[in-house]
Design an enzyme around this catalytic site. Structure first.
Site, PDB file in Angstrom:
ATOM      1  N   LYS A 287       0.857  -1.197   0.000  1.00 20.05           N
ATOM      2  CA  LYS A 287       0.000   0.000   0.000  1.00 20.05           C
ATOM      3  C   LYS A 287       0.890   1.243   0.000  1.00 20.05           C
ATOM      4  O   LYS A 287       1.732   1.418   0.890  1.00 20.05           O
ATOM      5  CB  LYS A 287      -0.881  -0.047   1.248  1.00 20.05           C
ATOM      6  CG  LYS A 287      -2.208   0.634   1.120  1.00 20.05           C
ATOM      7  CD  LYS A 287      -3.034   0.318   2.348  1.00 20.05           C
ATOM      8  CE  LYS A 287      -4.374   0.986   2.322  1.00 20.05           C
ATOM      9  NZ  LYS A 287      -5.066   0.845   3.604  1.00 20.05           N
TER      10      LYS A 287
HETATM   11  C1  E4P Z   1      -8.307   1.945   3.460  1.00 22.87           C
HETATM   12  O1  E4P Z   1      -7.615   1.026   3.084  1.00 22.87           O
HETATM   13  C2  E4P Z   1      -8.193   2.565   4.790  1.00 22.87           C
HETATM   14  O2  E4P Z   1      -7.652   1.633   5.693  1.00 22.87           O
HETATM   15  C3  E4P Z   1      -9.505   2.959   5.402  1.00 22.87           C
HETATM   16  O3  E4P Z   1     -10.608   2.587   4.644  1.00 22.87           O
HETATM   17  C4  E4P Z   1      -9.533   4.301   6.034  1.00 22.87           C
HETATM   18  O4  E4P Z   1     -10.817   4.570   6.496  1.00 22.87           O
HETATM   19  P1  E4P Z   1     -11.184   5.588   7.654  1.00 22.87           P
HETATM   20  O5  E4P Z   1     -11.590   6.869   7.018  1.00 22.87           O
HETATM   21  O6  E4P Z   1     -12.348   4.937   8.353  1.00 22.87           O
HETATM   22  O7  E4P Z   1      -9.974   5.721   8.538  1.00 22.87           O
END
Ligand code: E4P
Length: 218
Positions: A87
């Site tokens: 990522k």
């Molecule tokens: C995506 O891979 C992220 O981990 C995640 O969806 C972030 O979401 P949040 O806005 O709930 O922190």
């Protein structure tokens, strides 16, 4: 549409896996910290633990924000397990890193995507996934699902193979709207997945069926 769970909590990952509908997991440094996972060795081991539970893609995020650092971390993560997808944040150095990994056939998930232009660049660089954060867009009065729809249309028009992974999902309704918008993947908290199961008429209907059965069979 694939269902990923957006957590580093092993119990929740197991619960979603037990449902039989789980295709993968996304994590991020905040989610790892929430579980108290600290130190490189523990973090790498935690990814391995996740890979043992789920037979699907597991996104593991780099911490470095410079090109060399992202390459070094990403290589290490990708060698850890074949299910790991590296990522990478949507920053200038990140685009360069995604391009590098794409040439090496190492799959990446471009994270922190908030615009069509960002998604286009990530796809052009060869990301396997782009992750638009729809909940965080909604938080600033911008329709996150509309961004999903625009990215899906754009990728179809140009034939990009990059998958649209709707992230920052906050509700079951978000999942439904992302499905309607054509998202390839949704990554969700467990509660949003479980919320899809619930309907008051299902509960009432089942109670009636069972009470009618008991009247004649008890
Ligand atoms: C995506 O891979 C992220 O981990 C995640 O969806 C972030 O979401 P949040 O806005 O709930 O922190």
């Amino acid at each position: 549409m694939k269902f990923f769970i957006d957590t580093a909590n092993l119990d929740q990952i197991r619960e979603a896996q037990d449902l039989g509908i789980l295709d993968g997991v996304t994590t991020n440094p905040s989610l790892m910290a929430k579980e108290g996972i600290r130190g490189k060795e523990n973090i790498l081991q935690h990814y391995l633990n996740i890979c043992e539970i789920v037979k699907g893609d597991v996104s593991a995020e780099v911490i470095a924000t410079d090109y060399e650092g992202m390459i070094a971390e990403g290589k290490e993560l990708s060698l850890l397990h074949s299910q790991i997808v590296v990522k990478i944040p949507m920053i200038k150095e990140g685009i360069k890193a995604i391009k590098y990994f794409s040439r090496q056939e190492i799959r990446t998930n471009c994270t922190l995507v908030f615009s069509l232009g960002q998604a286009l660049l990530a796809a052009k660089a060869g990301a396997a996934y782009v992750s638009p954060f729809i909940g965080r867009l909604d938080d600033v009065s911008t329709d996150g699902v509309e961004l999903i729809r625009s990215i899906v249309d754009l990728f179809h028009y140009y034939g990009f193979e990059t998958q649209v992974l709707a992230a920052s999902i906050r509700s079951s309704m978000h999942i439904i709207r992302c499905a309607e918008a054509g998202a390839d993947v949704v990554t969700c908290p467990l509660q949003s997945i479980l919320g899809l199961i619930e309907h008051p008429l299902t509960t009432i209907g089942l109670e009636k069926f069972l009470s009618d059965y008991r009247k004649l069979n008890s």
